[in-house]
Design a protein around this motif. Structure first.
Motif, PDB file in Angstrom:
ATOM      1  N   LEU A  86       0.825  -1.213   0.000  1.00  0.00           N
ATOM      2  CA  LEU A  86       0.000   0.000   0.000  1.00  0.00           C
ATOM      3  C   LEU A  86       0.857   1.261   0.000  1.00  0.00           C
ATOM      4  O   LEU A  86       0.483   2.266  -0.598  1.00  0.00           O
ATOM      5  CB  LEU A  86      -0.952   0.019   1.197  1.00  0.00           C
ATOM      6  CG  LEU A  86      -2.213  -0.827   1.074  1.00  0.00           C
ATOM      7  CD1 LEU A  86      -3.124  -0.608   2.268  1.00  0.00           C
ATOM      8  CD2 LEU A  86      -2.963  -0.579  -0.211  1.00  0.00           C
ATOM      9  N   HIS A  87       2.023   1.203   0.649  1.00  0.00           N
ATOM     10  CA  HIS A  87       2.925   2.360   0.651  1.00  0.00           C
ATOM     11  C   HIS A  87       3.385   2.662  -0.770  1.00  0.00           C
ATOM     12  O   HIS A  87       3.374   3.821  -1.205  1.00  0.00           O
ATOM     13  CB  HIS A  87       4.119   2.097   1.571  1.00  0.00           C
ATOM     14  CG  HIS A  87       4.959   3.301   1.784  1.00  0.00           C
ATOM     15  ND1 HIS A  87       6.034   3.605   0.987  1.00  0.00           N
ATOM     16  CD2 HIS A  87       4.868   4.311   2.688  1.00  0.00           C
ATOM     17  CE1 HIS A  87       6.584   4.729   1.391  1.00  0.00           C
ATOM     18  NE2 HIS A  87       5.895   5.182   2.414  1.00  0.00           N
ATOM     19  N   GLU A  88       3.762   1.622  -1.512  1.00  0.00           N
ATOM     20  CA  GLU A  88       4.194   1.814  -2.897  1.00  0.00           C
ATOM     21  C   GLU A  88       3.030   2.329  -3.751  1.00  0.00           C
ATOM     22  O   GLU A  88       3.194   3.221  -4.577  1.00  0.00           O
ATOM     23  CB  GLU A  88       4.711   0.494  -3.471  1.00  0.00           C
ATOM     24  CG  GLU A  88       5.232   0.610  -4.877  1.00  0.00           C
ATOM     25  CD  GLU A  88       5.768  -0.711  -5.400  1.00  0.00           C
ATOM     26  OE1 GLU A  88       5.635  -0.936  -6.615  1.00  0.00           O
ATOM     27  OE2 GLU A  88       6.309  -1.501  -4.609  1.00  0.00           O
ATOM     28  N   PHE A  89       1.840   1.770  -3.522  1.00  0.00           N
ATOM     29  CA  PHE A  89       0.647   2.220  -4.239  1.00  0.00           C
ATOM     30  C   PHE A  89       0.384   3.697  -3.943  1.00  0.00           C
ATOM     31  O   PHE A  89       0.088   4.487  -4.837  1.00  0.00           O
ATOM     32  CB  PHE A  89      -0.557   1.360  -3.848  1.00  0.00           C
ATOM     33  CG  PHE A  89      -1.841   1.773  -4.507  1.00  0.00           C
ATOM     34  CD1 PHE A  89      -2.027   1.602  -5.868  1.00  0.00           C
ATOM     35  CD2 PHE A  89      -2.865   2.335  -3.762  1.00  0.00           C
ATOM     36  CE1 PHE A  89      -3.215   1.988  -6.484  1.00  0.00           C
ATOM     37  CE2 PHE A  89      -4.056   2.722  -4.359  1.00  0.00           C
ATOM     38  CZ  PHE A  89      -4.232   2.551  -5.728  1.00  0.00           C
ATOM     39  N   SER A  94      -0.365   9.249  -5.229  1.00  0.00           N
ATOM     40  CA  SER A  94      -0.366  10.548  -4.544  1.00  0.00           C
ATOM     41  C   SER A  94      -0.079  11.714  -5.490  1.00  0.00           C
ATOM     42  O   SER A  94      -0.381  12.862  -5.161  1.00  0.00           O
ATOM     43  CB  SER A  94       0.638  10.553  -3.397  1.00  0.00           C
ATOM     44  OG  SER A  94       1.955  10.441  -3.887  1.00  0.00           O
ATOM     45  N   ARG A  95       0.471  11.417  -6.627  1.00  0.00           N
ATOM     46  CA  ARG A  95       0.785  12.466  -7.599  1.00  0.00           C
ATOM     47  C   ARG A  95      -0.361  12.729  -8.574  1.00  0.00           C
ATOM     48  O   ARG A  95      -0.275  13.621  -9.403  1.00  0.00           O
ATOM     49  CB  ARG A  95       2.050  12.092  -8.362  1.00  0.00           C
ATOM     50  CG  ARG A  95       3.293  12.055  -7.474  1.00  0.00           C
ATOM     51  CD  ARG A  95       4.543  11.680  -8.240  1.00  0.00           C
ATOM     52  NE  ARG A  95       4.633  10.274  -8.573  1.00  0.00           N
ATOM     53  CZ  ARG A  95       5.054   9.326  -7.736  1.00  0.00           C
ATOM     54  NH1 ARG A  95       5.427   9.649  -6.532  1.00  0.00           N
ATOM     55  NH2 ARG A  95       5.113   8.071  -8.104  1.00  0.00           N
ATOM     56  N   ARG A  96      -1.418  11.954  -8.459  1.00  0.00           N
ATOM     57  CA  ARG A  96      -2.549  12.102  -9.383  1.00  0.00           C
ATOM     58  C   ARG A  96      -3.457  13.238  -8.955  1.00  0.00           C
ATOM     59  O   ARG A  96      -4.013  13.228  -7.866  1.00  0.00           O
ATOM     60  CB  ARG A  96      -3.337  10.792  -9.463  1.00  0.00           C
ATOM     61  CG  ARG A  96      -2.591   9.739 -10.225  1.00  0.00           C
ATOM     62  CD  ARG A  96      -3.325   8.447 -10.368  1.00  0.00           C
ATOM     63  NE  ARG A  96      -4.762   8.558 -10.569  1.00  0.00           N
ATOM     64  CZ  ARG A  96      -5.566   7.499 -10.551  1.00  0.00           C
ATOM     65  NH1 ARG A  96      -5.078   6.292 -10.346  1.00  0.00           N
ATOM     66  NH2 ARG A  96      -6.865   7.658 -10.721  1.00  0.00           N
ATOM     67  N   GLU A  97      -3.605  14.211  -9.841  1.00  0.00           N
ATOM     68  CA  GLU A  97      -4.425  15.378  -9.538  1.00  0.00           C
ATOM     69  C   GLU A  97      -5.882  15.016  -9.294  1.00  0.00           C
ATOM     70  O   GLU A  97      -6.550  15.644  -8.479  1.00  0.00           O
ATOM     71  CB  GLU A  97      -4.335  16.402 -10.671  1.00  0.00           C
ATOM     72  CG  GLU A  97      -3.015  17.142 -10.691  1.00  0.00           C
ATOM     73  CD  GLU A  97      -2.993  18.234 -11.738  1.00  0.00           C
ATOM     74  OE1 GLU A  97      -4.035  18.895 -11.934  1.00  0.00           O
ATOM     75  OE2 GLU A  97      -1.940  18.412 -12.359  1.00  0.00           O
ATOM     76  N   LEU A 102      -9.697  14.096  -2.766  1.00  0.00           N
ATOM     77  CA  LEU A 102     -10.047  12.959  -1.905  1.00  0.00           C
ATOM     78  C   LEU A 102      -9.067  12.841  -0.748  1.00  0.00           C
ATOM     79  O   LEU A 102      -9.464  12.660   0.406  1.00  0.00           O
ATOM     80  CB  LEU A 102     -10.060  11.666  -2.723  1.00  0.00           C
ATOM     81  CG  LEU A 102     -10.242  10.381  -1.934  1.00  0.00           C
ATOM     82  CD1 LEU A 102     -11.635  10.330  -1.310  1.00  0.00           C
ATOM     83  CD2 LEU A 102     -10.015   9.183  -2.816  1.00  0.00           C
ATOM     84  N   PHE A 103      -7.786  12.963  -1.020  1.00  0.00           N
ATOM     85  CA  PHE A 103      -6.776  12.831   0.033  1.00  0.00           C
ATOM     86  C   PHE A 103      -6.899  13.952   1.059  1.00  0.00           C
ATOM     87  O   PHE A 103      -6.709  13.725   2.248  1.00  0.00           O
ATOM     88  CB  PHE A 103      -5.371  12.799  -0.559  1.00  0.00           C
ATOM     89  CG  PHE A 103      -5.162  11.655  -1.511  1.00  0.00           C
ATOM     90  CD1 PHE A 103      -5.681  10.395  -1.246  1.00  0.00           C
ATOM     91  CD2 PHE A 103      -4.464  11.838  -2.678  1.00  0.00           C
ATOM     92  CE1 PHE A 103      -5.505   9.341  -2.132  1.00  0.00           C
ATOM     93  CE2 PHE A 103      -4.278  10.792  -3.569  1.00  0.00           C
ATOM     94  CZ  PHE A 103      -4.799   9.543  -3.293  1.00  0.00           C
TER      95      PHE A 103
END
Length: 134
Positions: A86-89, A94-97, A102-103
């Protein structure tokens, strides 16, 4: 009220540092720390970032722009640190606009809930990949 000076002093004391000790950590004159804590001066961007890193808080928190001690990205990284998949995911998405809003909405959630949100997103992404052969 000068929030920066109060938060700086509070974080310095939590870390068990004197003004001199903090100055040594940052490689700046002790007078700079005194000026910051008196509210007579603000640090430059480089020093502000070093302070945030040293104390493990966001620059927005130090400046009084947020009461959230860590930025949301760091908070999520901390929650996912024990799950390499999940960390790698997270690093990937996290870079997706399209997911940034949501984040930001997760900032008030408990760590277990943040973990579940990322886990659900990964499950949906995995299902989409399998469904469409991606």
């Amino acid at each position: 009220m000068n929030t920066f000076r109060h938060r700086l002093e509070e974080e310095r004391k939590k870390k068990g540092l004197t003004q001199r000790g903090l100055a040594v950590e940052l490689d700046i004159p002790v007078s700079e720390i005194a000026f910051y804590e008196l509210g007579d001066k603000k640090p430059n961007l480089d020093t502000l970032n070093k302070l945030a890193d040293l104390f493990g808080v966001s620059t927005d928190y130090l400046l009084g722009r947020s009461d959230q001690r860590q930025n949301i990205n760091q908070q999520i990284k901390d929650v996912l640190s024990k799950d390499p998949v999940l960390h790698e995911f997270w690093e990937e998405i996290s870079r997706r606009e399209d997911l940034q809003l949501l984040f930001k909405q997760t900032r008030d959630l408990e760590p277990d809930s943040i973990y579940r949100v990322i886990e659900i997103i990964k499950t949906i992404e995995d299902e989409e990949r399998m469904k469409y052969g991606g």
